[in-house]
Design a protein around this motif. Structure first.
Motif, PDB file in Angstrom:
ATOM      1  N   ILE A 184       0.837  -1.205   0.000  1.00  0.00           N
ATOM      2  CA  ILE A 184       0.000   0.000   0.000  1.00  0.00           C
ATOM      3  C   ILE A 184       0.871   1.256   0.000  1.00  0.00           C
ATOM      4  O   ILE A 184       0.580   2.231  -0.711  1.00  0.00           O
ATOM      5  CB  ILE A 184      -0.951  -0.014   1.219  1.00  0.00           C
ATOM      6  N   GLY A 185       1.968   1.235   0.770  1.00  0.00           N
ATOM      7  CA  GLY A 185       2.894   2.366   0.777  1.00  0.00           C
ATOM      8  C   GLY A 185       3.512   2.606  -0.581  1.00  0.00           C
ATOM      9  O   GLY A 185       3.659   3.754  -1.032  1.00  0.00           O
ATOM     10  N   GLU A 186       3.887   1.526  -1.263  1.00  0.00           N
ATOM     11  CA  GLU A 186       4.473   1.653  -2.600  1.00  0.00           C
ATOM     12  C   GLU A 186       3.454   2.183  -3.609  1.00  0.00           C
ATOM     13  O   GLU A 186       3.790   2.997  -4.485  1.00  0.00           O
ATOM     14  CB  GLU A 186       5.027   0.303  -3.053  1.00  0.00           C
ATOM     15  N   LEU A 187       2.214   1.726  -3.494  1.00  0.00           N
ATOM     16  CA  LEU A 187       1.165   2.211  -4.394  1.00  0.00           C
ATOM     17  C   LEU A 187       0.930   3.702  -4.184  1.00  0.00           C
ATOM     18  O   LEU A 187       0.754   4.466  -5.145  1.00  0.00           O
ATOM     19  CB  LEU A 187      -0.133   1.433  -4.151  1.00  0.00           C
ATOM     20  N   LYS A 188       0.937   4.133  -2.934  1.00  0.00           N
ATOM     21  CA  LYS A 188       0.765   5.559  -2.627  1.00  0.00           C
ATOM     22  C   LYS A 188       1.892   6.385  -3.253  1.00  0.00           C
ATOM     23  O   LYS A 188       1.640   7.440  -3.868  1.00  0.00           O
ATOM     24  CB  LYS A 188       0.741   5.750  -1.111  1.00  0.00           C
ATOM     25  N   GLU A 189       3.125   5.910  -3.140  1.00  0.00           N
ATOM     26  CA  GLU A 189       4.262   6.630  -3.710  1.00  0.00           C
ATOM     27  C   GLU A 189       4.148   6.762  -5.224  1.00  0.00           C
ATOM     28  O   GLU A 189       4.646   7.728  -5.820  1.00  0.00           O
ATOM     29  CB  GLU A 189       5.567   5.913  -3.347  1.00  0.00           C
ATOM     30  N   LYS A 190       3.494   5.803  -5.859  1.00  0.00           N
ATOM     31  CA  LYS A 190       3.331   5.834  -7.322  1.00  0.00           C
ATOM     32  C   LYS A 190       2.095   6.617  -7.761  1.00  0.00           C
ATOM     33  O   LYS A 190       1.771   6.651  -8.952  1.00  0.00           O
ATOM     34  CB  LYS A 190       3.254   4.398  -7.849  1.00  0.00           C
ATOM     35  N   GLY A 191       1.391   7.234  -6.787  1.00  0.00           N
ATOM     36  CA  GLY A 191       0.276   8.083  -7.138  1.00  0.00           C
ATOM     37  C   GLY A 191      -1.086   7.442  -7.096  1.00  0.00           C
ATOM     38  O   GLY A 191      -2.090   8.067  -7.464  1.00  0.00           O
ATOM     39  N   TYR A 192      -1.160   6.187  -6.633  1.00  0.00           N
ATOM     40  CA  TYR A 192      -2.466   5.536  -6.505  1.00  0.00           C
ATOM     41  C   TYR A 192      -3.231   6.150  -5.324  1.00  0.00           C
ATOM     42  O   TYR A 192      -2.636   6.588  -4.336  1.00  0.00           O
ATOM     43  CB  TYR A 192      -2.309   4.034  -6.258  1.00  0.00           C
ATOM     44  N   THR A 193      -4.549   6.158  -5.435  1.00  0.00           N
ATOM     45  CA  THR A 193      -5.403   6.636  -4.354  1.00  0.00           C
ATOM     46  C   THR A 193      -6.034   5.434  -3.658  1.00  0.00           C
ATOM     47  O   THR A 193      -6.607   4.560  -4.314  1.00  0.00           O
ATOM     48  CB  THR A 193      -6.509   7.554  -4.905  1.00  0.00           C
ATOM     49  N   ILE A 194      -5.917   5.390  -2.346  1.00  0.00           N
ATOM     50  CA  ILE A 194      -6.371   4.230  -1.580  1.00  0.00           C
ATOM     51  C   ILE A 194      -7.483   4.644  -0.618  1.00  0.00           C
ATOM     52  O   ILE A 194      -7.326   5.581   0.169  1.00  0.00           O
ATOM     53  CB  ILE A 194      -5.215   3.613  -0.756  1.00  0.00           C
ATOM     54  N   LEU A 195      -8.621   3.941  -0.685  1.00  0.00           N
ATOM     55  CA  LEU A 195      -9.669   4.046   0.331  1.00  0.00           C
ATOM     56  C   LEU A 195      -9.534   2.832   1.233  1.00  0.00           C
ATOM     57  O   LEU A 195      -9.545   1.690   0.753  1.00  0.00           O
ATOM     58  CB  LEU A 195     -11.056   4.064  -0.321  1.00  0.00           C
ATOM     59  N   TYR A 196      -9.419   3.047   2.542  1.00  0.00           N
ATOM     60  CA  TYR A 196      -9.099   1.953   3.452  1.00  0.00           C
ATOM     61  C   TYR A 196     -10.133   1.870   4.566  1.00  0.00           C
ATOM     62  O   TYR A 196     -10.333   2.817   5.322  1.00  0.00           O
ATOM     63  CB  TYR A 196      -7.707   2.169   4.054  1.00  0.00           C
ATOM     64  N   VAL A 197     -10.811   0.719   4.656  1.00  0.00           N
ATOM     65  CA  VAL A 197     -11.811   0.474   5.692  1.00  0.00           C
ATOM     66  C   VAL A 197     -11.273  -0.569   6.665  1.00  0.00           C
ATOM     67  O   VAL A 197     -10.874  -1.665   6.254  1.00  0.00           O
ATOM     68  CB  VAL A 197     -13.142  -0.024   5.089  1.00  0.00           C
ATOM     69  N   SER A 198     -11.232  -0.238   7.945  1.00  0.00           N
ATOM     70  CA  SER A 198     -10.787  -1.198   8.950  1.00  0.00           C
ATOM     71  C   SER A 198     -11.321  -0.779  10.310  1.00  0.00           C
ATOM     72  O   SER A 198     -11.448   0.409  10.604  1.00  0.00           O
ATOM     73  CB  SER A 198      -9.265  -1.276   8.994  1.00  0.00           C
TER      74      SER A 198
END
Length: 497
Positions: A184-198
């Motif tokens: 998830i950290g790597e995806l964020k660095e590449k500009g992906y947008t993450i919605l996270y439910v927990s």
């Protein structure tokens, strides 16, 4: 500031229920954005609208400033939005590559699946994710953590720029969770947008940038994670101060006389198990993945066959060959997989609460509807089921309210021994507290409880005694006198005796 998602006045009305009410907030491009709220707050409904599972009753969604309206999940996927589900949706008999490309396969000559290209494309994605399996491997051979990676690879295959994660760590080990957070950290660095439910708030503080809180279908606030704390988040989610305070330890266990004795019990993934359950206690079972806790309880409940061993209830040897025998002997089980094993998906709340206690509502061989209805009303009130509509389909409830219906089912049977397998898995903090209080209430009524949990803090907070398992056997049984530490229990869970 560039926004990846803008929710504008989103409302959703189901028959008799307003699941979302004028929700407005935005998610920035390239951030990990937490979506928080109690069970029934509207999180899943909002995600389902975003992913095209059903339309909003009113309102609109913008993706990168373009207003969108999806009629189905395929349209959402083609628009660059993917979802990593809590329950892995893999076809176990297919290969990894077939699962990832299912419905979107490369073809040759217009009709034949080009498996060479499928495997080549998928293996490139798996290499980027540092996966230790290949496109050609069968999905049935993969662990829960590896299957989670397959879901992420599926999102990358579809060139998704927005990925939502719905309780992704619920079935993962600690090591698998660390891998997931790295990805998830790597995806964020590449500009992906993450919605996270927990519902695991410690995860929110570890990986999320901002958090939006929903309550009762309404938008409450959005705040920076670094500027808040656990107490504030819980208060915002609940709308009140919720003390995550569990049982008051008195040092008294009701009576030393066992209501249940298990001797030399062996079966699938467990062997030579010996323990007793005392009247008026909560007996906690802890172990890491593969310890055999669930398999042990399923055999004790008659859902699976045992290979050998003796079970005594009230000092008398009993034969439990199936779940009906268990019920006759006063044992009830709230299974870990509530959606597939805890209730009937095509039945409503009224019938699911009554399904294991039908004889209570009979007269001359006929069910008296009024008796069944009265029982439901009593249990719905005690358990605070929302919505409490007796004719609402249980499968459409939030996870926490589904758990309450399953609990109501077993409380309706008047069993003396209740087995809770991961009772707070995937439910919010205040509902957890409600579950703990219901356990205490059961103890106060003279019942005894066995609780399986993978959360060490929960085991320590709730249990009177703790049984620790490792690779199918019991390594230690501990009195929880208030001096136990997490590392002590973990050592036994890792095989120390």
């Amino acid at each position: 500031m560039e926004y990846a998602i803008q929710f504008n006045g989103i409302s959703k009305i189901f028959p008799g229920v307003r699941a979302l009410d004028d929700v407005n907030f935005s998610v920035r491009k390239g951030e990990v954005h937490a979506l928080l709220g109690e069970n029934g707050a509207g999180k899943s409904t909002l995600l389902n609208i975003l992913h095209g599972i059903f339309p909003p009753s009113s309102g609109s969604i913008k993706l990168f400033d373009d207003t969108v309206s999806f009629l189905n999940p395929r349209q959402a996927i083609l628009a660059g939005i993917s979802k990593v589900h809590q329950e892995i949706n893999s076809v176990k008999d297919l290969t990894v590559g077939q699962n990832i490309t299912l419905g979107y396969e490369a073809v040759s000559h217009g009709i034949f699946v080009d498996y060479k290209k499928v495997n080549s494309d998928v293996n490139q994605i798996l290499e980027k994710l540092n996966c230790d399996f290949k496109s050609e491997d069968t999905a049935a051979k993969l662990s829960a953590g590896q299957l989670q990676m397959v879901e992420i690879a599926k999102a990358l295959f579809h060139h998704s720029k927005i990925i939502s994660f719905d309780e992704p760590t619920a079935a993962l080990t600690d090591s698998d969770t660390k891998v997931l957070f790295r990805i998830i950290g790597e995806l964020k660095e590449k500009g992906y947008t993450i919605l996270y439910v927990s519902h695991r708030l410690e995860e929110i503080f570890e990986i999320c940038d901002r958090a939006t809180i929903l309550r009762d279908g309404k938008y409450i606030t959005t705040l920076n994670v670094c500027d808040t704390n656990r107490e504030e988040l819980v208060s915002l989610m609940a709308g009140r101060n919720v003390l995550e305070k569990h049982r008051e330890k008195t040092g008294k266990l009701g009576t030393d006389k066992p209501v249940l004795e298990v001797k030399q019990f062996s079966g699938n993934k467990f062997h030579n198990i010996n323990f007793s359950l005392r009247k008026g206690e909560i007996l906690g079972f802890f172990g890491l993945v593969g310890a055999g806790r669930t398999e042990l309880m399923r055999a004790l409940f008659g859902a699976d066959k045992k290979a050998s061993g003796v079970v005594c209830i009230g000092g008398k040897k009993v034969s439990i060959r199936n779940t009906e025998d268990a019920l006759k002997n006063g044992i009830g089980l709230l299974p870990e997989e509530r959606k597939t094993q805890g209730f009937m998906p095509l039945m409503n709340n009224l019938d699911n609460v009554a399904v294991s206690s039908l004889s209570k509502y009979e007269k001359h061989g006929f069910i008296i509807p009024e008796r069944k209805y009265e029982n439901y009303r009593e249990k719905a009130g005690d358990l605070n089921i929302k919505p409490d509509d007796p004719y609402f389909l249980t499968k459409n409830l939030s996870g926490g309210n589904q758990q309450k219906v399953v609990l109501g089912r077993w409380l309706s049977t008047d069993v003396d021994i209740l087995i809770f397998d991961e009772p707070t898995k995937g439910i919010d903090v205040s509902t957890k507290v409600e579950i703990y209080k219901l356990m205490d209430k059961s103890i106060g009524q003279g019942k005894s409880v066995i609780m399986i949990s993978s959360e060490l803090k929960e085991i320590l907070s709730v249990s009177d005694r703790i049984v620790v398992m490792y690779e199918g056997s019991i390594t230690k049984i501990l009195d929880n006198d208030g001096t136990l530490k997490e590392d002590q229990i973990l050592n036994y869970a890792l095989g120390e005796r």
